[in-house]
Motif scaffolding. Structure first.
Motif, short mmCIF file in Angstrom:
data_model
loop_
_atom_site.label_atom_id
_atom_site.label_comp_id
_atom_site.label_asym_id
_atom_site.label_seq_id
_atom_site.Cartn_x
_atom_site.Cartn_y
_atom_site.Cartn_z
N MET A 1 0.84 -1.19 0.00
CA MET A 1 0.00 0.00 0.00
C MET A 1 0.88 1.25 0.00
N GLU A 2 0.53 2.18 -0.84
CA GLU A 2 1.30 3.43 -0.96
C GLU A 2 0.58 4.56 -0.22
N ILE A 3 1.33 5.31 0.59
CA ILE A 3 0.80 6.47 1.30
C ILE A 3 1.51 7.72 0.81
N VAL A 4 0.76 8.67 0.26
CA VAL A 4 1.33 9.90 -0.27
C VAL A 4 0.79 11.08 0.53
N ILE A 5 1.67 11.87 1.13
CA ILE A 5 1.27 13.02 1.94
C ILE A 5 1.77 14.29 1.26
N THR A 6 0.87 15.23 1.04
CA THR A 6 1.20 16.48 0.35
C THR A 6 0.79 17.66 1.21
N GLY A 7 1.61 18.70 1.24
CA GLY A 7 1.30 19.91 1.98
C GLY A 7 0.99 21.06 1.06
N ARG A 8 -0.04 21.81 1.37
CA ARG A 8 -0.38 23.02 0.61
C ARG A 8 -0.26 24.22 1.54
N HIS A 9 0.68 25.09 1.22
CA HIS A 9 0.96 26.27 2.05
C HIS A 9 1.41 25.86 3.45
N THR A 10 1.98 24.68 3.58
CA THR A 10 2.49 24.21 4.86
C THR A 10 3.50 23.10 4.62
N GLN A 11 4.41 22.93 5.55
CA GLN A 11 5.39 21.86 5.47
C GLN A 11 4.91 20.66 6.30
N ILE A 12 5.18 19.48 5.79
CA ILE A 12 4.80 18.26 6.50
C ILE A 12 5.96 17.81 7.38
N LYS A 13 5.71 17.79 8.69
CA LYS A 13 6.75 17.37 9.62
C LYS A 13 6.81 15.86 9.71
N GLN A 14 7.99 15.35 10.08
CA GLN A 14 8.18 13.91 10.18
C GLN A 14 7.28 13.31 11.23
N LYS A 15 7.00 14.05 12.31
CA LYS A 15 6.12 13.54 13.36
C LYS A 15 4.73 13.25 12.81
N PHE A 16 4.24 14.14 11.94
CA PHE A 16 2.92 13.91 11.33
C PHE A 16 2.95 12.69 10.44
N ARG A 17 4.03 12.51 9.67
CA ARG A 17 4.13 11.33 8.81
C ARG A 17 4.14 10.04 9.65
N ASP A 18 4.81 10.09 10.79
CA ASP A 18 4.85 8.91 11.65
C ASP A 18 3.47 8.59 12.22
N VAL A 19 2.74 9.64 12.60
CA VAL A 19 1.39 9.44 13.13
C VAL A 19 0.48 8.85 12.05
N VAL A 20 0.60 9.36 10.82
CA VAL A 20 -0.19 8.84 9.71
C VAL A 20 0.09 7.35 9.53
N ASP A 21 1.37 6.98 9.50
CA ASP A 21 1.73 5.57 9.31
C ASP A 21 1.14 4.68 10.40
N SER A 22 1.10 5.20 11.63
CA SER A 22 0.59 4.39 12.73
C SER A 22 -0.93 4.26 12.73
N LYS A 23 -1.62 5.20 12.08
CA LYS A 23 -3.09 5.20 12.11
C LYS A 23 -3.73 4.56 10.87
N MET A 24 -2.97 4.37 9.82
CA MET A 24 -3.58 3.86 8.59
C MET A 24 -3.99 2.41 8.67
N ASN A 25 -3.59 1.71 9.73
CA ASN A 25 -4.08 0.33 9.89
C ASN A 25 -5.58 0.30 10.11
N ARG A 26 -6.17 1.43 10.57
CA ARG A 26 -7.63 1.50 10.70
C ARG A 26 -8.29 1.38 9.32
N VAL A 27 -7.62 1.91 8.31
CA VAL A 27 -8.16 1.83 6.95
C VAL A 27 -8.04 0.42 6.40
N THR A 28 -6.85 -0.15 6.50
CA THR A 28 -6.62 -1.48 5.93
C THR A 28 -7.41 -2.56 6.66
N ALA A 29 -7.74 -2.31 7.94
CA ALA A 29 -8.55 -3.30 8.67
C ALA A 29 -9.95 -3.40 8.08
N ILE A 30 -10.46 -2.30 7.56
CA ILE A 30 -11.80 -2.29 6.97
C ILE A 30 -11.75 -2.57 5.48
#
Length: 231
Positions: free
Chosen positions: A1-30
């Motif tokens: 599964m590919e996860i693509v994170i894009t920022g508009r008028h903002t920078q994406i911090k690594q902490k946010f990317r880590d949180v996204v990776d940890s929460k996407m199992n909710r999606v794949t579970a369904i």
């Protein structure tokens, strides 16, 4: 599964990317067949809108199925949680609806409507094309499938946006299904039963409406054809 994170008028911090990776199992579970998850984080610079300064849009692509959700909050982490809650609810509805169809579920009858709610503007991840700054140019220009144009009307804040979307004709029930997937209050489609441009939309509660458009010439031709057939 590919996860693509894009920022508009903002920078994406690594902490946010880590949180996204940890929460996407909710999606794949369904939706275990998820192939791609697109997340767009936008920042609103107006200080008066600080409570909703961060907007997170999540798009899940699983085969030919596309499910979207978005939310705004003071920070991107809260907005992510809110959008994810909406997304998982829509994914569950999609999964349950597939089960209902296999069990012979009968769709909710539609009531004919006379008003269509205003469109909910959604930002595209890519594909916008700038053209001459006039509404006439936006309407007259030729577009490729998936391509869009956006122009401002003179010195006014009014913006006109046009996009070409190519889709196979579908039934009303299929259109309702697509509308629920993307989380809109309406869905534009070509009715394969009538070959007319049509819109399904939420009315109130679990009630839906359908709105069809045709020209007087086509309506007259169909009426004449029916009368000839009955004669």
């Amino acid at each position: 599964m590919e996860i693509v994170i894009t920022g508009r008028h903002t920078q994406i911090k690594q902490k946010f990317r880590d949180v996204v990776d940890s929460k996407m199992n909710r999606v794949t579970a369904i939706a275990p067949d998820t192939q791609r998850i697109q997340i767009v984080v936008s920042h609103e610079g107006n200080p008066r809108l600080a409570d909703t300064a961060k907007r997170v849009e999540i798009t899940v692509i699983a085969g030919s199925t596309v499910v979207r959700a978005e939310a705004s909050n003071a920070d991107e982490f809260s907005a992510l949680d809110m959008a994810l809650d909406k997304l998982t609810l829509r994914l569950r509805r999609t999964r349950d609806r597939r089960k209902d169809h296999r069990r012979g579920y009968a769709p909710v009858p539609l009531e004919a409507g006379h008003e269509v709610p205003p469109s909910e503007e959604t930002a595209d991840i890519e594909g916008d094309v700038d053209v001459e700054n006039s509404p006439e140019a936006a309407v007259a220009s030729e577009l490729a499938p998936g391509e869009s144009v956006e122009v401002q009307v003179g010195d006014t804040p009014i913006v006109i946006r046009r996009k070409l979307h190519v889709a196979e004709p579908m039934s009303i029930d299929e259109a309702l299904y697509e509308m629920e997937l993307i989380g809109h209050d309406f869905f534009l489609f070509v009715n394969k039963a009538t070959n007319r441009p049509s819109v399904v939309y939420h009315r109130h509660g679990w009630s839906y409406g359908v709105f069809e458009i045709d020209t007087p010439e086509n309506v007259k031709k169909e009426q004449e054809a029916r009368e000839e057939h009955e004669a």
